[in-house]
Design an enzyme around this catalytic site. Structure first.
Site, PDB file in Angstrom:
ATOM      1  N   ASP A 170      -1.801   2.671   8.454  1.00  0.00           N
ATOM      2  CA  ASP A 170      -3.079   2.468   9.149  1.00  0.00           C
ATOM      3  C   ASP A 170      -2.991   1.433  10.269  1.00  0.00           C
ATOM      4  O   ASP A 170      -3.789   1.456  11.211  1.00  0.00           O
ATOM      5  CB  ASP A 170      -4.144   1.972   8.148  1.00  0.00           C
ATOM      6  CG  ASP A 170      -4.689   3.096   7.288  1.00  0.00           C
ATOM      7  OD1 ASP A 170      -4.164   4.224   7.385  1.00  0.00           O
ATOM      8  OD2 ASP A 170      -5.634   2.843   6.512  1.00  0.00           O
TER       9      ASP A 170
ATOM     10  N   GLU B 291     -17.635  12.160  -0.137  1.00  0.00           N
ATOM     11  CA  GLU B 291     -17.287  12.017  -1.555  1.00  0.00           C
ATOM     12  C   GLU B 291     -18.211  11.002  -2.233  1.00  0.00           C
ATOM     13  O   GLU B 291     -18.653  11.193  -3.364  1.00  0.00           O
ATOM     14  CB  GLU B 291     -15.817  11.610  -1.692  1.00  0.00           C
ATOM     15  CG  GLU B 291     -14.896  12.730  -1.211  1.00  0.00           C
ATOM     16  CD  GLU B 291     -13.420  12.487  -1.463  1.00  0.00           C
ATOM     17  OE1 GLU B 291     -13.033  11.309  -1.611  1.00  0.00           O
ATOM     18  OE2 GLU B 291     -12.656  13.458  -1.513  1.00  0.00           O
TER      19      GLU B 291
ATOM     20  N   ALA C 106      -3.321   8.535   4.042  1.00  0.00           N
ATOM     21  CA  ALA C 106      -2.224   8.144   3.159  1.00  0.00           C
ATOM     22  C   ALA C 106      -0.908   8.856   3.498  1.00  0.00           C
ATOM     23  O   ALA C 106       0.167   8.253   3.469  1.00  0.00           O
ATOM     24  CB  ALA C 106      -2.622   8.431   1.711  1.00  0.00           C
ATOM     25  N   GLN C 107      -0.977  10.151   3.841  1.00  0.00           N
ATOM     26  CA  GLN C 107       0.262  10.899   4.115  1.00  0.00           C
ATOM     27  C   GLN C 107       1.026  10.308   5.302  1.00  0.00           C
ATOM     28  O   GLN C 107       2.253  10.254   5.288  1.00  0.00           O
ATOM     29  CB  GLN C 107      -0.077  12.365   4.406  1.00  0.00           C
ATOM     30  CG  GLN C 107      -0.139  13.228   3.168  1.00  0.00           C
ATOM     31  CD  GLN C 107       1.210  13.313   2.447  1.00  0.00           C
ATOM     32  OE1 GLN C 107       2.266  13.185   3.057  1.00  0.00           O
ATOM     33  NE2 GLN C 107       1.164  13.476   1.153  1.00  0.00           N
TER      34      GLN C 107
ATOM     35  N   VAL D 240       0.026 -13.091   4.561  1.00  0.00           N
ATOM     36  CA  VAL D 240       0.747 -13.386   5.799  1.00  0.00           C
ATOM     37  C   VAL D 240      -0.274 -13.733   6.882  1.00  0.00           C
ATOM     38  O   VAL D 240      -1.252 -13.003   7.075  1.00  0.00           O
ATOM     39  CB  VAL D 240       1.584 -12.159   6.221  1.00  0.00           C
ATOM     40  CG1 VAL D 240       2.191 -12.356   7.606  1.00  0.00           C
ATOM     41  CG2 VAL D 240       2.664 -11.890   5.183  1.00  0.00           C
TER      42      VAL D 240
ATOM     43  N   GLY E 197       0.844  -1.197   0.000  1.00  0.00           N
ATOM     44  CA  GLY E 197       0.000   0.000   0.000  1.00  0.00           C
ATOM     45  C   GLY E 197       0.876   1.243   0.000  1.00  0.00           C
ATOM     46  O   GLY E 197       2.047   1.207  -0.386  1.00  0.00           O
ATOM     47  N   PHE E 198       0.277   2.346   0.455  1.00  0.00           N
ATOM     48  CA  PHE E 198       1.002   3.622   0.440  1.00  0.00           C
ATOM     49  C   PHE E 198       2.281   3.550   1.270  1.00  0.00           C
ATOM     50  O   PHE E 198       3.322   4.050   0.862  1.00  0.00           O
ATOM     51  CB  PHE E 198       0.108   4.731   1.003  1.00  0.00           C
ATOM     52  CG  PHE E 198      -0.959   5.165   0.053  1.00  0.00           C
ATOM     53  CD1 PHE E 198      -0.665   6.038  -0.979  1.00  0.00           C
ATOM     54  CD2 PHE E 198      -2.256   4.709   0.177  1.00  0.00           C
ATOM     55  CE1 PHE E 198      -1.641   6.453  -1.864  1.00  0.00           C
ATOM     56  CE2 PHE E 198      -3.242   5.117  -0.697  1.00  0.00           C
ATOM     57  CZ  PHE E 198      -2.939   5.985  -1.723  1.00  0.00           C
ATOM     58  N   GLY E 199       2.213   2.921   2.452  1.00  0.00           N
ATOM     59  CA  GLY E 199       3.375   2.864   3.325  1.00  0.00           C
ATOM     60  C   GLY E 199       4.425   1.892   2.821  1.00  0.00           C
ATOM     61  O   GLY E 199       5.608   2.234   2.689  1.00  0.00           O
TER      62      GLY E 199
HETATM   63  C1  LIG Z   1     -12.563   4.480   0.374  1.00  0.00           C
HETATM   64  C2  LIG Z   1     -11.344   5.101   1.007  1.00  0.00           C
HETATM   65  C3  LIG Z   1     -11.055   6.443   0.754  1.00  0.00           C
HETATM   66  C4  LIG Z   1      -9.925   7.034   1.322  1.00  0.00           C
HETATM   67  N1  LIG Z   1      -9.657   8.359   1.043  1.00  0.00           N
HETATM   68  C5  LIG Z   1      -8.534   8.922   1.529  1.00  0.00           C
HETATM   69  C6  LIG Z   1      -8.187  10.258   1.189  1.00  0.00           C
HETATM   70  O1  LIG Z   1      -8.926  10.938   0.460  1.00  0.00           O
HETATM   71  N2  LIG Z   1      -7.032  10.771   1.686  1.00  0.00           N
HETATM   72  C7  LIG Z   1      -6.203  10.027   2.501  1.00  0.00           C
HETATM   73  O2  LIG Z   1      -5.158  10.505   2.913  1.00  0.00           O
HETATM   74  N3  LIG Z   1      -6.503   8.765   2.839  1.00  0.00           N
HETATM   75  C8  LIG Z   1      -7.642   8.198   2.371  1.00  0.00           C
HETATM   76  N4  LIG Z   1      -7.954   6.905   2.701  1.00  0.00           N
HETATM   77  C9  LIG Z   1      -7.070   6.198   3.644  1.00  0.00           C
HETATM   78  C10 LIG Z   1      -5.838   5.690   2.955  1.00  0.00           C
HETATM   79  O3  LIG Z   1      -6.177   4.949   1.811  1.00  0.00           O
HETATM   80  C11 LIG Z   1      -5.060   4.841   3.954  1.00  0.00           C
HETATM   81  O4  LIG Z   1      -4.721   5.645   5.051  1.00  0.00           O
HETATM   82  C12 LIG Z   1      -3.797   4.281   3.340  1.00  0.00           C
HETATM   83  O5  LIG Z   1      -4.119   3.405   2.281  1.00  0.00           O
HETATM   84  C13 LIG Z   1      -2.969   3.537   4.389  1.00  0.00           C
HETATM   85  O6  LIG Z   1      -1.831   3.032   3.796  1.00  0.00           O
HETATM   86  P1  LIG Z   1      -1.177   1.682   4.351  1.00  0.00           P
HETATM   87  O7  LIG Z   1       0.080   1.507   3.582  1.00  0.00           O
HETATM   88  O8  LIG Z   1      -1.117   1.720   5.826  1.00  0.00           O
HETATM   89  O9  LIG Z   1      -2.219   0.560   3.994  1.00  0.00           O
HETATM   90  P2  LIG Z   1      -2.896   0.175   2.609  1.00  0.00           P
HETATM   91  O10 LIG Z   1      -2.686   1.225   1.586  1.00  0.00           O
HETATM   92  O11 LIG Z   1      -4.288  -0.212   2.940  1.00  0.00           O
HETATM   93  O12 LIG Z   1      -2.083  -1.110   2.148  1.00  0.00           O
HETATM   94  C14 LIG Z   1      -2.118  -2.299   2.873  1.00  0.00           C
HETATM   95  C15 LIG Z   1      -1.684  -3.427   1.963  1.00  0.00           C
HETATM   96  O13 LIG Z   1      -1.470  -4.590   2.749  1.00  0.00           O
HETATM   97  C16 LIG Z   1      -1.979  -5.719   2.062  1.00  0.00           C
HETATM   98  N5  LIG Z   1      -2.264  -6.735   3.066  1.00  0.00           N
HETATM   99  C17 LIG Z   1      -3.162  -6.670   4.070  1.00  0.00           C
HETATM  100  N6  LIG Z   1      -3.117  -7.787   4.808  1.00  0.00           N
HETATM  101  C18 LIG Z   1      -2.185  -8.570   4.283  1.00  0.00           C
HETATM  102  C19 LIG Z   1      -1.679  -9.860   4.633  1.00  0.00           C
HETATM  103  N7  LIG Z   1      -2.142 -10.534   5.688  1.00  0.00           N
HETATM  104  N8  LIG Z   1      -0.707 -10.402   3.850  1.00  0.00           N
HETATM  105  C20 LIG Z   1      -0.239  -9.727   2.770  1.00  0.00           C
HETATM  106  N9  LIG Z   1      -0.683  -8.503   2.415  1.00  0.00           N
HETATM  107  C21 LIG Z   1      -1.630  -7.926   3.170  1.00  0.00           C
HETATM  108  C22 LIG Z   1      -3.203  -5.178   1.344  1.00  0.00           C
HETATM  109  O14 LIG Z   1      -3.556  -5.996   0.248  1.00  0.00           O
HETATM  110  C23 LIG Z   1      -2.723  -3.791   0.916  1.00  0.00           C
HETATM  111  O15 LIG Z   1      -2.140  -3.814  -0.369  1.00  0.00           O
HETATM  112  C24 LIG Z   1      -9.081   6.282   2.156  1.00  0.00           C
HETATM  113  C25 LIG Z   1      -9.364   4.934   2.400  1.00  0.00           C
HETATM  114  C26 LIG Z   1     -10.488   4.356   1.833  1.00  0.00           C
HETATM  115  C27 LIG Z   1     -10.774   2.903   2.100  1.00  0.00           C
END
Ligand SMILES: Cc1cc2nc3c(=O)[nH]c(=O)nc-3n(C[C@H](O)[C@H](O)[C@H](O)COP(=O)(O)OP(=O)(O)OC[C@H]3O[C@@H](n4cnc5c(N)ncnc54)[C@H](O)[C@@H]3O)c2cc1C
Length: 427
Positions: free
Chosen positions: A302, A172, A318-319, A81, A15-17
């Site tokens: 997250d 939205e 996301a940030q 995982v 994901g983003f992180g």
């Molecule tokens: C509908 C929606 C709208 C949003 N709008 C905004 C916005 O406008 N602005 C904003 O800043 N944020 C927004 N967000 C929040 C933002 O998307 C999250 O904060 C961000 O994606 C978090 O990044 P992350 O890397 O922590 O997790 P994620 O981007 O969720 O990535 C997690 C990854 O881990 C993978 N994963 C999970 N479990 C496992 C496992 N057990 N084994 C292997 N892989 C796994 C998933 O497939 C995914 O690819 C929104 C979220 C949603 C759902």
């Protein structure tokens, strides 16, 4: 001569992180393995546009292997995982294979939280995964087709769309539903009275967009009302059934479509890994984003309880994930060089939400606030900027421009296999 084994950094989640960690370790003397249960990176902030047929699924998803082509020290592992063996330093995957790590970055994100509301898990539509958006899109369009076939269904609330949660996602989504109904489907279904379509946004607190300045909240609420969205502020959802949503005050709104945008909870893999959890279930992290008591383990985004300067936690946006990823990549490099840890410092770059065409609110640092067309253009620009990959930026731009001129988006497709609960639209 045998090549010296380099430390292996395993990153859970593309994901983003997670992506930022991998990019930040490009050229570092480590081997990186990125694990994800999906084979693509998903741009979640635009999921609602796939659900409302404004964008295609491939506009907001990008194959991970395509991203890693340009990062020679990183490889991809497609898998889920499910646990960890801390004695051997290995992750356990759902196919019973194991993956050894020297450093582990947990970036698995969050899942939808229904807070125990009766029927929400079974009958409301989540909006977290790409399939969720495609299922919702198919359902929306199939519902219109079902009403066109039997207009008496209008009396059962078939064209009433309820969105639960007045945060950015709910606002939205409600705005996009209204636009889709008024501008696109009204032309597709000229025999259906657009006045019979209802979009209802239910929010527990007294305002939408809680983290925004009161002036922007008011502006967003007014824009939604002008676009025909009924706001139910200060109301909670008590129950969701296949035919209705029941509010805390006892009101029953007949509907076949309830979208759940009321919140997320940390991904359950945090608990499955046996990591220390803070209140609310997010992984506890120290100031440098390392996990206490687990040397070489980090958590970001997250899934992590990232400390905020005011003593609370940073939001799940996301940030925070991207900046956390960049920081952890830097920390791993510093550890390799024997340098001391540094605390993570988050720089708030502001928040934005769009309500529809030429309507958005943007709150930037230094108390800069924008609304209307200017806010909307900033929103468009920033979303294009943060999309992964030139192809996706181009395809989103083309889709947006096409719809802007024609109100005739290309992806109004019902995918029968992703039409989840035919009873909702077939009965
Ligand atoms: C509908 C929606 C709208 C949003 N709008 C905004 C916005 O406008 N602005 C904003 O800043 N944020 C927004 N967000 C929040 C933002 O998307 C999250 O904060 C961000 O994606 C978090 O990044 P992350 O890397 O922590 O997790 P994620 O981007 O969720 O990535 C997690 C990854 O881990 C993978 N994963 C999970 N479990 C496992 C496992 N057990 N084994 C292997 N892989 C796994 C998933 O497939 C995914 O690819 C929104 C979220 C949603 C759902």
């Amino acid at each position: 001569m045998e090549r010296e084994r380099r430390p292996r950094v395993v990153v859970v989640g593309a994901g983003f992180g997670g992506l930022r960690v991998v990019k930040g370790l490009r050229d570092a003397p480590v081997d990186v393995v990125l694990v994800d249960r999906e084979n693509y990176h998903l741009f979640q902030p635009l999921l609602y546009q796939v659900a409302t047929a404004a964008l295609n699924s491939s506009d907001i998803a990008y194959p991970v292997r395509g991203i890693l082509r340009r990062i020679p020290n990183a490889t991809f592992r497609f898998g889920t995982v499910v646990g960890a063996d801390w004695t051997t330093g290995e992750l356990e995957l759902d196919d019973s294979s194991r993956l050894a790590f020297d450093q582990l970055v947990v970036a698995a994100g969050a899942v939808t939280a229904t807070f125990g509301v009766a029927g929400a898990g079974e009958h409301a539509f989540p909006l977290k995964a790409l399939e969720d958006a495609l299922v919702l899109r198919s359902h929306l369009l199939a519902t219109y087709e079902a009403v066109a076939t039997a207009p008496s269904r209008l009396d059962g609330g078939w064209l009433t769309f309820v969105v639960v949660g007045g945060g950015a996602t709910g606002v939205e989504t409600a705005g996009a539903f209204s636009e889709l109904a008024r501008e696109v489907l009204a032309q597709d279904f000229p025999d259906l009275d657009p006045g019979r379509v209802r979009v209802v946004l239910v929010e527990m607190t007294d305002h939408v967009l809680a983290p925004f300045h009161p002036r922007l909240r008011e502006h967003a609420a007014e824009e939604l009302r002008q676009r025909g969205v009924e706001l139910r502020l200060g109301e909670s959802v008590a129950r969701v059934t296949p035919e209705a949503v029941e509010l805390g005050g006892g009101e029953r709104i007949a509907t076949r479509t309830v979208v759940w945008a009321a919140g997320v909870r940390p991904h359950p893999v945090a608990a499955a890994l046996g990591l220390p959890l803070a209140d609310g279930g997010r992984v506890e992290v120290a100031a440098d984003l390392s996990v206490p008591g687990r040397p070489g383990v980090w958590a970001i985004g997250d899934i992590a309880a990232t400390p905020a300067p005011d003593g609370g936690l940073l939001p799940q946006v996301a940030q925070v994930a991207m900046q956390g990823g960049k920081h952890v990549a830097g920390e791993i490099r510093r550890r390799l060089d024997g340098e001391a840890p540094r605390p993570f410092r988050y720089r708030d770059r502001g928040s934005m939400a769009t309500i529809g065409r030429r309507a958005a609110v943007a709150e930037l640092p230094l108390s800069l606030r924008f609304t209307g067309t200017l806010g909307w253009l900033m929103w468009l620009f920033l979303h294009l900027l943060y999309l992964v990959g030139f192809r996706n930026r181009l395809s989103v731009l083309v889709d947006w421009a096409w719809t802007y001129v024609t109100w005739n988006p290309a992806s109004r497709l019902i995918l029968r296999s992703l039409h989840p609960d035919r009873s909702r639209t077939a009965g």
